[in-house]
Design a protein around this motif. Structure first.
Motif, PDB file in Angstrom:
ATOM      1  N   HIS A  19       0.866  -0.932  -0.041  1.00 23.56           N
ATOM      2  CA  HIS A  19       0.009   0.008  -0.051  1.00 23.56           C
ATOM      3  C   HIS A  19       0.944   1.288   0.049  1.00 23.56           C
ATOM      4  O   HIS A  19       1.668   1.228   0.703  1.00 23.56           O
ATOM      5  CB  HIS A  19      -1.024   0.188   1.376  1.00 23.56           C
ATOM      6  CG  HIS A  19      -1.951  -0.829   1.124  1.00 23.56           C
ATOM      7  ND1 HIS A  19      -1.939  -2.307   1.660  1.00 23.56           N
ATOM      8  CD2 HIS A  19      -3.110  -1.136   0.776  1.00 23.56           C
ATOM      9  CE1 HIS A  19      -2.874  -2.762   1.456  1.00 23.56           C
ATOM     10  NE2 HIS A  19      -4.000  -2.086   0.804  1.00 23.56           N
ATOM     11  N   LYS A  87     -15.998  -2.390  -0.133  1.00 23.45           N
ATOM     12  CA  LYS A  87     -15.316  -3.536   0.418  1.00 23.45           C
ATOM     13  C   LYS A  87     -15.884  -3.237   2.079  1.00 23.45           C
ATOM     14  O   LYS A  87     -15.087  -2.384   2.368  1.00 23.45           O
ATOM     15  CB  LYS A  87     -13.855  -3.502   0.378  1.00 23.45           C
ATOM     16  CG  LYS A  87     -13.053  -4.771   0.993  1.00 23.45           C
ATOM     17  CD  LYS A  87     -11.626  -4.634   0.852  1.00 23.45           C
ATOM     18  CE  LYS A  87     -11.076  -5.763   1.418  1.00 23.45           C
ATOM     19  NZ  LYS A  87      -9.279  -5.706   1.160  1.00 23.45           N
ATOM     20  N   HIS A 131      -4.312  -1.187  -8.012  1.00 25.00           N
ATOM     21  CA  HIS A 131      -5.737  -0.384  -7.946  1.00 25.00           C
ATOM     22  C   HIS A 131      -5.803   0.875  -6.794  1.00 25.00           C
ATOM     23  O   HIS A 131      -4.738   0.890  -6.078  1.00 25.00           O
ATOM     24  CB  HIS A 131      -6.876  -1.218  -7.570  1.00 25.00           C
ATOM     25  CG  HIS A 131      -6.721  -2.000  -6.243  1.00 25.00           C
ATOM     26  ND1 HIS A 131      -5.996  -3.389  -6.115  1.00 25.00           N
ATOM     27  CD2 HIS A 131      -6.883  -1.824  -5.195  1.00 25.00           C
ATOM     28  CE1 HIS A 131      -6.221  -3.647  -4.956  1.00 25.00           C
ATOM     29  NE2 HIS A 131      -6.650  -2.844  -4.006  1.00 25.00           N
ATOM     30  N   GLU A 133      -7.417   3.036  -3.834  1.00 24.70           N
ATOM     31  CA  GLU A 133      -8.244   2.916  -2.696  1.00 24.70           C
ATOM     32  C   GLU A 133      -7.937   3.809  -1.729  1.00 24.70           C
ATOM     33  O   GLU A 133      -7.079   4.351  -1.699  1.00 24.70           O
ATOM     34  CB  GLU A 133      -8.331   1.239  -2.336  1.00 24.70           C
ATOM     35  CG  GLU A 133      -6.950   1.128  -1.415  1.00 24.70           C
ATOM     36  CD  GLU A 133      -7.073  -0.484  -1.275  1.00 24.70           C
ATOM     37  OE1 GLU A 133      -7.828  -1.253  -1.582  1.00 24.70           O
ATOM     38  OE2 GLU A 133      -6.239  -0.915  -0.282  1.00 24.70           O
ATOM     39  N   GLU A 160      -2.722   0.179  -4.162  1.00 24.19           N
ATOM     40  CA  GLU A 160      -2.277  -1.153  -3.822  1.00 24.19           C
ATOM     41  C   GLU A 160      -1.605  -1.869  -4.849  1.00 24.19           C
ATOM     42  O   GLU A 160      -2.415  -1.797  -5.990  1.00 24.19           O
ATOM     43  CB  GLU A 160      -3.458  -1.887  -3.254  1.00 24.19           C
ATOM     44  CG  GLU A 160      -2.970  -3.261  -2.657  1.00 24.19           C
ATOM     45  CD  GLU A 160      -3.780  -3.949  -1.907  1.00 24.19           C
ATOM     46  OE1 GLU A 160      -4.796  -3.673  -1.508  1.00 24.19           O
ATOM     47  OE2 GLU A 160      -3.668  -5.456  -1.645  1.00 24.19           O
TER      48      GLU A 160
HETATM   49 MG    MG Z   1      -6.536  -3.751  -0.443  1.00 20.14          MG
END
Ligand code: MG
Ligand code: ADP
Length: 357
Positions: A19, A87, A131, A133, A160
Motif C-alpha cells: 500500500h 469493500k 488499484h 483505494e 495497492e
Molecule cells: Mg486492499
C-alpha cells in the motif's frame, strides 16, 4: 501428502501486497488535507472521511496522474476505464463500514519490476494489479487502556500494488521493496517513507504454490519484512518436517519478541461483500493523455543501474546506487566524464558517504 524434497530444500514462495500513499495535497474523495506526521489527531477531517451520513465521495482529480505514473513505470497496462467498489468490514477506524476500492476492474494490470535475484541476475517479478483505494483511520491504544481513533489518515489516496508470488527469499522481497520505493520516488508518485506509513507491506509466504500460506500484515520497515519472512519460513519448514499441518492464516510480526503470532484465520472475498459503488462514475482516462504521460516518464532505476554497470560497477553496487536518487546523481556527475573513476566513486559513496548521512 508425500513430498519428494527434504523440508530444508523447500523453496520460499513470496508475494507482496504493498500500500502506497500518493503524494497529493488532499484526500482521495474529499477536500481534507492528506495527513503528514507528526500531527495532532483528527485535525484533517471532513464529513466524508469520518463517515457522516449523507456525505458523498467526489474524486480528487490530482490522484490520477501519480497513480498512472506509478503503474506505467511498473510496466502495467493501464485500463482506460476502471471502476469503484465497496469493500465492507467492521472496524472502529472505518466509520462508513466500507472502504472504496477497485475490485472488479482495477486501474492497471500485468506489470513487471526487475530486481537483482539471489543469483546476481536480473529477475522480472510480475505485478498482478494496481488499484486505487482509500486509506483507513488509525486506532491508537493509549497507556490508560483506552483506544482512541485518529481519522487524519482516513480517506487518504492509496494505490495497492499486488505482486505475483515470484519472490524466492526474504532478501529478494527486501530488494523488491527497495526498488519499488525508488521507482515511486523517481516518478513522484509518493515520498514512500516506510517509517511514516506511506509505504506498507503485507507479505504472503508459503513453501508451495498451492499449499497453505501465511499473510504477514503491515510490516513497516525493510528489516521487519526480511526478519518476519525469515522467521515465518523457519516456522513453516519446522512444521512441515514435524508433519504438523499448516493452515492459511494472518500473522503479525512481534518485533520485540522477534516472532510471528496468529491473529485470525484468513477471510475470503465473500466475507467483504464487495458491491459496485453507486455514488461514483467509472474512472475514464483519455488515451492521448495516457500516451503523453508515458512519454514523459523520467529515467527509471533499472536504466540507471544498467548505466552504472556499463561504467564497470558490479551488479550489487549498481543496484544499491540506482535505488538512491541522491547518491546516484552524485555518482553520475562524478563519473560521467571519467568512467575509470566509477568504481572508486561508488566505493566512496556506498562506504564513507553513506555512513556519514
Ligand atoms: Mg486492499
Ligand atoms: P487472496 O485472494 O486469497 O488474497 P491472491 O491469490 O489474490 O490471494 O494473492 C494475494 C497475494 O498472495 C499476492 O501478492 C500473491 O502473489 C500472493 N500469493 C499467492 N499465492 C501464494 C503462495 N502460494 N505463496 C506466497 N504468496 C502467494
Amino acid at each position: 501428502m508425500a513430498e519428494p524434497h527434504p523440508p530444508g530444500a523447500l523453496a520460499a514462495i513470496i508475494g507482496l501486497e504493498v500500500h502506497v500513499q500518493l503524494a497529493t495535497a488532499r484526500k482521495l474523495f474529499s477536500p481534507a488535507r492528506r495527513h503528514h506526521q507528526p500531527e495532532a489527531p483528527n485535525r484533517h477531517i471532513d464529513p466524508f472521511s469520518i463517515g457522516l451520513p449523507g456525505a458523498l465521495p467526489v474524486l480528487n482529480p490530482a490522484v490520477i496522474e501519480p497513480a498512472v505514473r506509478a503503474a506505467l513505470a511498473l510496466g502495467c497496462t493501464v485500463d482506460l476505464r476502471s471502476e469503484w467498489d465497496r469493500k465492507h468490514y467492521f472496524y472502529p477506524d472505518l466509520p462508513k463500514g466500507f472502504q472504496i476500492t477497485q475490485h472488479r476492474r482495477p486501474l492497471a494490470t500485468e506489470g513487471r519490476l526487475d530486481i537483482l535475484g539471489d543469483d546476481d541476475r536480473q529477475r522480472g517479478i510480475r505485478i498482478r494489479r494496481i488499484h486505487l483505494e482509500e486509506d483507513a483511520g488509525k486506532s491508537v491504544h493509549g497507556p490508560d487502556a483506552l483506544t482512541r481513533v485518529d481519522f487524519n489518515r482516513a480517506g487518504a489516496a492509496l494505490i495497492e500494488i499486488v505482486s505475483e508470488p515470484d519472490l524466492r527469499s526474504p532478501a529478494e522481497a527486501r530488494r523488491f521493496l527497495k526498488r519499488l520505493r525508488a521507482v515511486l520516488r523517481t516518478v513522484g508518485a509518493s515520498t514512500a517513507h516506510m517509517e511514516r506509513g506511506e509505504l506498507r507491506c503485507d507479505a504472503n509466504v508459503s513453501l508451495r504454490l498451492h499449499g497453505p500460506r501465511t499473510e504477514l500484515k503491515n510490516l513497516n520497515s525493510f528489516r521487519h519484512v526480511e526478519q518476519a519472512l525469515a522467521y515465518e519460513l523457519g516456522r513453516q519448514r519446522a512444521a512441515f518436517a514435524a508433519g504438523t499441518p499448516l493452515v492459511d492464516e494472518t500473522r503479525l510480526w512481534d518485533a520485540a519478541r522477534r516472532q510471528t503470532r496468529a491473529t485470525r484465520t484468513k477471510g475470503g472475498a465473500a466475507d467483504y461483500r464487495y458491491l459496485p459503488e453507486p455514488d461514483l462514475p467509472a474512472l475514464a482516462l483519455d488515451p492521448q493523455w495516457l500516451q503523453a504521460t508515458r512519454d514523459a516518464l523520467p529515467e527509471l532505476p533499472a536504466a540507471r543501474a544498467a548505466r552504472a554497470e556499463q561504467r564497470g560497477l558490479i551488479a550489487g553496487q549498481a543496484d544499491v546506487l540506482a535505488d538512491d536518487d541522491e547518491l546516484f546523481d552524485l555518482f553520475d556527475a562524478a563519473s560521467s566524464g571519467a568512467p575509470e573513476l566509477a568504481s572508486a566513486v561508488a566505493g566512496l559513496l556506498l562506504g564513507d558517504v553513506s555512513r556519514l548521512r
